[in-house]
Scaffold this motif. Structure first.
Motif, PDB file in Angstrom:
ATOM      1  N   ARG A  46       0.271  -1.263  -0.120  1.00  0.00           N
ATOM      2  CA  ARG A  46      -0.340   0.138   0.362  1.00  0.00           C
ATOM      3  C   ARG A  46       0.724   1.425   0.106  1.00  0.00           C
ATOM      4  NH1 ARG A  46      -4.988   1.370   0.709  1.00  0.00           N
ATOM      5  NH2 ARG A  46      -5.901  -0.780   1.152  1.00  0.00           N
ATOM      6  N   GLY A 105      -4.464   3.556  15.053  1.00  0.00           N
ATOM      7  CA  GLY A 105      -5.804   4.879  14.740  1.00  0.00           C
ATOM      8  C   GLY A 105      -7.707   5.123  15.808  1.00  0.00           C
ATOM      9  N   ASP A 108      -8.084  10.559  13.991  1.00  0.00           N
ATOM     10  CA  ASP A 108      -8.307  10.874  13.198  1.00  0.00           C
ATOM     11  C   ASP A 108      -7.263  11.930  12.210  1.00  0.00           C
ATOM     12  OD1 ASP A 108      -9.564  11.104  10.445  1.00  0.00           O
ATOM     13  OD2 ASP A 108      -9.611  12.786  10.680  1.00  0.00           O
ATOM     14  N   GLU A 135      -2.882   3.206   9.031  1.00  0.00           N
ATOM     15  CA  GLU A 135      -4.503   2.911   9.356  1.00  0.00           C
ATOM     16  C   GLU A 135      -5.176   1.644   8.986  1.00  0.00           C
ATOM     17  OE1 GLU A 135      -7.407   4.605  10.095  1.00  0.00           O
ATOM     18  OE2 GLU A 135      -6.780   6.246  10.529  1.00  0.00           O
ATOM     19  N   ASP A 136      -4.724   0.645   7.827  1.00  0.00           N
ATOM     20  CA  ASP A 136      -5.204  -0.368   7.167  1.00  0.00           C
ATOM     21  C   ASP A 136      -3.867  -1.339   8.223  1.00  0.00           C
ATOM     22  OD1 ASP A 136      -6.816  -2.387   5.770  1.00  0.00           O
ATOM     23  OD2 ASP A 136      -5.465  -2.464   4.719  1.00  0.00           O
ATOM     24  N   GLU A 138      -3.637  -1.578  11.616  1.00  0.00           N
ATOM     25  CA  GLU A 138      -4.536  -2.574  12.511  1.00  0.00           C
ATOM     26  C   GLU A 138      -3.096  -2.674  13.304  1.00  0.00           C
ATOM     27  OE1 GLU A 138      -7.313  -5.179  10.545  1.00  0.00           O
ATOM     28  OE2 GLU A 138      -9.686  -3.244  11.007  1.00  0.00           O
TER      29      GLU A 138
ATOM     30  N   THR B  11     -10.152   2.145   3.247  1.00  0.00           N
ATOM     31  CA  THR B  11      -8.963   0.509   3.383  1.00  0.00           C
ATOM     32  C   THR B  11     -10.049  -0.235   4.240  1.00  0.00           C
ATOM     33  OG1 THR B  11      -9.149   1.156   5.582  1.00  0.00           O
ATOM     34  CG2 THR B  11      -7.040   2.811   4.023  1.00  0.00           C
ATOM     35  N   PRO B  12      -9.894  -1.542   3.727  1.00  0.00           N
ATOM     36  CA  PRO B  12     -10.968  -2.841   4.146  1.00  0.00           C
ATOM     37  C   PRO B  12     -10.827  -2.498   5.112  1.00  0.00           C
ATOM     38  CG  PRO B  12      -8.702  -3.294   2.525  1.00  0.00           C
ATOM     39  CD  PRO B  12      -8.572  -1.687   2.784  1.00  0.00           C
ATOM     40  N   SER B  13      -9.728  -2.376   5.845  1.00  0.00           N
ATOM     41  CA  SER B  13     -10.213  -1.710   8.067  1.00  0.00           C
ATOM     42  C   SER B  13     -10.978  -1.001   8.533  1.00  0.00           C
ATOM     43  CB  SER B  13      -8.671  -1.363   9.155  1.00  0.00           C
ATOM     44  OG  SER B  13      -8.573  -0.416   8.385  1.00  0.00           O
ATOM     45  N   ARG B  16     -14.822  -2.458   7.411  1.00  0.00           N
ATOM     46  CA  ARG B  16     -14.713  -3.563   9.418  1.00  0.00           C
ATOM     47  C   ARG B  16     -15.562  -2.473  10.254  1.00  0.00           C
ATOM     48  NH1 ARG B  16      -9.466  -6.123   6.482  1.00  0.00           N
ATOM     49  NH2 ARG B  16      -9.102  -5.035   8.535  1.00  0.00           N
ATOM     50  N   GLY B  41      -1.714   5.152  -0.676  1.00  0.00           N
ATOM     51  CA  GLY B  41      -2.256   4.732   0.005  1.00  0.00           C
ATOM     52  C   GLY B  41      -3.375   3.949   0.083  1.00  0.00           C
ATOM     53  N   LEU B  42      -4.365   4.943  -0.751  1.00  0.00           N
ATOM     54  CA  LEU B  42      -5.878   4.609  -0.327  1.00  0.00           C
ATOM     55  C   LEU B  42      -6.170   3.864  -1.451  1.00  0.00           C
ATOM     56  CD1 LEU B  42      -7.765   6.654   2.020  1.00  0.00           C
ATOM     57  CD2 LEU B  42      -8.423   7.701   0.061  1.00  0.00           C
ATOM     58  N   ASN B  43      -7.742   3.600  -0.488  1.00  0.00           N
ATOM     59  CA  ASN B  43      -8.307   2.573  -1.491  1.00  0.00           C
ATOM     60  C   ASN B  43      -8.270   0.641  -1.845  1.00  0.00           C
ATOM     61  OD1 ASN B  43     -10.324   4.476  -2.380  1.00  0.00           O
ATOM     62  ND2 ASN B  43      -8.493   5.412  -3.897  1.00  0.00           N
ATOM     63  N   GLN B 277     -11.013   9.288   2.384  1.00  0.00           N
ATOM     64  CA  GLN B 277      -9.786   9.883   2.631  1.00  0.00           C
ATOM     65  C   GLN B 277      -9.236  10.191   4.638  1.00  0.00           C
ATOM     66  OE1 GLN B 277     -11.996  11.937   1.831  1.00  0.00           O
ATOM     67  NE2 GLN B 277     -12.058  14.057   3.092  1.00  0.00           N
ATOM     68  N   ARG B 278     -10.745   9.680   4.909  1.00  0.00           N
ATOM     69  CA  ARG B 278     -10.208  10.018   6.838  1.00  0.00           C
ATOM     70  C   ARG B 278      -9.860   8.782   7.153  1.00  0.00           C
ATOM     71  NH1 ARG B 278     -12.879  14.851   8.149  1.00  0.00           N
ATOM     72  NH2 ARG B 278     -11.738  14.735  10.487  1.00  0.00           N
ATOM     73  N   GLY B 279     -10.062   8.745   8.608  1.00  0.00           N
ATOM     74  CA  GLY B 279      -9.481   7.640   9.306  1.00  0.00           C
ATOM     75  C   GLY B 279     -10.140   6.634  10.257  1.00  0.00           C
ATOM     76  N   LYS B 280      -9.996   5.448  10.011  1.00  0.00           N
ATOM     77  CA  LYS B 280     -10.993   4.362  11.536  1.00  0.00           C
ATOM     78  C   LYS B 280     -11.532   5.358  12.365  1.00  0.00           C
ATOM     79  CE  LYS B 280      -7.614   0.994  12.656  1.00  0.00           C
ATOM     80  NZ  LYS B 280      -6.681   1.191  11.778  1.00  0.00           N
ATOM     81  N   GLY B 281     -10.755   6.404  13.299  1.00  0.00           N
ATOM     82  CA  GLY B 281     -10.854   6.909  14.167  1.00  0.00           C
ATOM     83  C   GLY B 281     -11.981   8.269  14.080  1.00  0.00           C
ATOM     84  N   TYR B 282     -12.416   8.839  12.806  1.00  0.00           N
ATOM     85  CA  TYR B 282     -13.425   9.103  12.164  1.00  0.00           C
ATOM     86  C   TYR B 282     -14.186   8.633  11.592  1.00  0.00           C
ATOM     87  CZ  TYR B 282     -15.906  11.982   8.448  1.00  0.00           C
ATOM     88  OH  TYR B 282     -16.714  12.569   7.795  1.00  0.00           O
ATOM     89  N   GLU B 285     -16.436   7.420  14.851  1.00  0.00           N
ATOM     90  CA  GLU B 285     -17.161   8.086  15.725  1.00  0.00           C
ATOM     91  C   GLU B 285     -18.532   8.770  14.884  1.00  0.00           C
ATOM     92  OE1 GLU B 285     -17.378   9.009  18.447  1.00  0.00           O
ATOM     93  OE2 GLU B 285     -15.606   7.515  19.013  1.00  0.00           O
ATOM     94  N   LEU B 313     -14.334  16.442  15.275  1.00  0.00           N
ATOM     95  CA  LEU B 313     -13.565  15.786  13.807  1.00  0.00           C
ATOM     96  C   LEU B 313     -13.684  17.304  12.650  1.00  0.00           C
ATOM     97  CD1 LEU B 313     -15.125  12.765  14.478  1.00  0.00           C
ATOM     98  CD2 LEU B 313     -12.410  12.746  14.287  1.00  0.00           C
TER      99      LEU B 313
END
Lengths: 179, 329
Positions: A46, A105, A108, A135-136, A138, B11-13, B16, B41-43, B277-282, B285, B313
């Motif tokens: 990635r 993570g 953000d 981010e990915d 984990e 991203t896959p994470s 989820r 790095g995205l997608n 484009q935002r992270g898992k945290g965003y 929430e 955020l």
């Protein structure tokens, strides 16, 4: 760069965290990243060619910084005294507990930037790629010490719980709430 | 369920995280110029999409694949491959904007459900009827320039589903027709999938604060502690008529949580959250908060204080209901 950020460690802890104590962390982190690259190569796919870029991570509340080249199984992490002038493609600066929250993570990255909880400079494309790869990934604390199974879960629970408490104690930004 | 919550995943994470936080549907794109969030790095790779669809379906959620940039004349292979890979992965729908891509999908992938991207900027009954009649489009994402009243009138005149953005980044221009980024960088969300491509963005710190540069042009400067926004020209600060101001739009995020009930009444089928484009945290929430807000309204309960819960955020530290209220009229 901005001198003070919300959520920095208290001064007493900073004084106790002597740079000399951190310097051996470099080889240990190098091994941890390489081990992670062997286990999860997709994370480094990635990153692509950005894996060859250098990233300077500067905890604003410590006198050390970390210079990382996340080039998969050839990755390298150096722990340096912050006063040493160091060139890197990207520099990220913020309180240690906030930077650790980016790794797992909890936070953000865009929100931290909007709120000026971190400062960034250098190649924005490399930083965006690293942020998305992390981010990915984990990542968990157990990944850094190479612990798996029950021991890994124990390490994760203890470290994540400890970091949460430390963030509340230092007044770190809380996800969703304004800084 | 009265309203479907459509949530972003870069991203896959993040996919989820969105599903676990309560998304009814997740939208994502492939790692190339076929979608409007083509950042480093995205997608998703095709294999990651297969796994993502499997995970979402196992948890009762749908996956919508954005293939919503405009194909280059004579070089459509990437868009054709994206459609084939989305179908192969078992995607529940594809989100398209370009006429050639829509035509290819309708002709060669008749079993794929087609949604019309906001990038197509279809805002009239005639335009929507054309897409529905010609390509079999089943849902249209509403351009973010319409008021709730205009959406209600539009829904009364069409017979396809509609989806409305309720939270996240807000373009002040009509989507799909903005070329501001192209003038400074040669790239735009419409053709290459990126607004202000990060390789052209630089932040410089000095005693006066932080300067944001886009391909060498200084587009904003903010002091220590001042809230920041995305490095886009539309949210830059410029001098005009001897005055420095945000000429086009302030750094601000859309938050239409207070209008969820009104949007449902206006005939909207799905609510969309921006932010691939935002992270898992965003993602966690925002999805959790909006799921609670939708359920509270379904149950006839009191409104959830989304604005307060998500204040940390948002871009520039500010929120707006955008064109939905059109208070400037």
């Amino acid at each position: 760069m901005a001198e003070h950020f919300r959520g920095e460690l208290p001064k007493i802890l900073r004084l106790l965290a002597a740079p000399a104590g951190f310097l051996p962390l470099g080889p240990a982190l190098t091994l941890a990243v390489r081990r992670f690259a062997r286990r999860k190569p997709a994370v480094f796919d990635r990153l692509g060619d950005y894996g060859k870029c250098s990233f300077l991570i500067e905890p604003s509340d410590l006198d050390v910084c970390f210079l990382m080249v996340p080039d998969g199984t050839r990755a390298e992490v150096k722990c340096l005294r912050r006063r040493a002038s160091q060139h890197a493609d990207v520099t990220v600066r913020g309180p240690l507990l906030v930077l650790l929250g980016l790794l797992d993570g909890t936070f953000d990255g865009d929100a931290l930037f909007f709120n000026r909880a971190i400062a960034v400079s250098g190649r924005t494309d490399a930083l965006v790629a690293l942020r998305n790869a992390i981010e990915d990934a984990e990542l968990t604390p157990a990944d850094f010490v190479g612990a798996t199974g029950g021991l890994g879960r124990l390490v994760d629970r203890s470290v994540i719980g400890g970091l949460g408490l430390a963030r509340r104690f230092t007044g770190s930004p809380i996800p969703g709430e304004p800084s | 369920m009265s309203l479907e919550l459509v949530c972003p995943a870069g991203t896959p994470s993040a996919l989820r995280a969105a599903v676990e936080a309560g998304a009814h549907s997740v939208y994502c794109g492939f790692r190339d110029e076929t979608n409007a969030r083509n950042f480093p790095g995205l997608n998703f790779s095709p294999d990651e999409l297969v796994e993502g669809v499997r995970f979402a379906h196992a948890h009762g959620a749908k996956v919508l694949v954005a293939i919503n940039t405009f194909a280059k004349a004579g070089a459509m292979d990437a868009w054709k491959a994206a459609l084939a890979n989305a179908e192969k992965a078992g995607a529940d729908a594809v989100i398209l904007a370009d006429l050639a891509v829509l035509d290819h999908a309708a002709t060669h992938h008749p079993n794929l459900r087609l949604h019309l991207s906001v990038q197509a900027a279809a805002a009239t009954p005639e335009a929507i009827a054309f897409y529905a009649d010609t390509f079999g489009v089943k849902r249209v994402v509403m351009p973010r320039v319409l008021s709730v009243e205009e959406i209600a009138k539009l829904n009364a005149a069409i017979n396809v589903e509609t989806e409305a953005f309720v939270f996240g980044g807000l373009c002040p221009m009509t989507e799909g027709r903005c070329s501001l980024s192209s003038y400074a960088t040669g790239k735009s969300p419409n053709l290459t999938g990126v607004c202000s491509p990060p390789e052209h963005v630089a932040y410089t710190e000095d005693r006066n604060g932080t300067a944001t540069r886009l391909n060498g042009f200084t587009i904003d400067r903010f002091g220590a502690g001042e809230q920041a926004g995305y490095p886009t020209l539309c949210k830059g600060r410029f001098v005009a008529g001897g005055k420095t101001s945000y000429l086009f739009e302030d750094p601000v995020s859309l938050n239409a949580a207070s209008l969820i009930a009104a949007l449902a009444k206006a005939g909207i089928t799905a609510l969309k959250i921006e932010g691939r484009q935002r992270g898992k945290g965003y993602v966690t929430e925002v999805v959790r908060t909006f799921r609670a807000a939708v359920e509270a309204i379904d149950a006839g309960g009191t409104e959830v204080e989304v604005g307060r819960l998500l204040a940390g955020l948002v871009e520039g530290g500010r929120q707006t209901s955008g064109a939905y209220k059109k208070t400037w009229r």
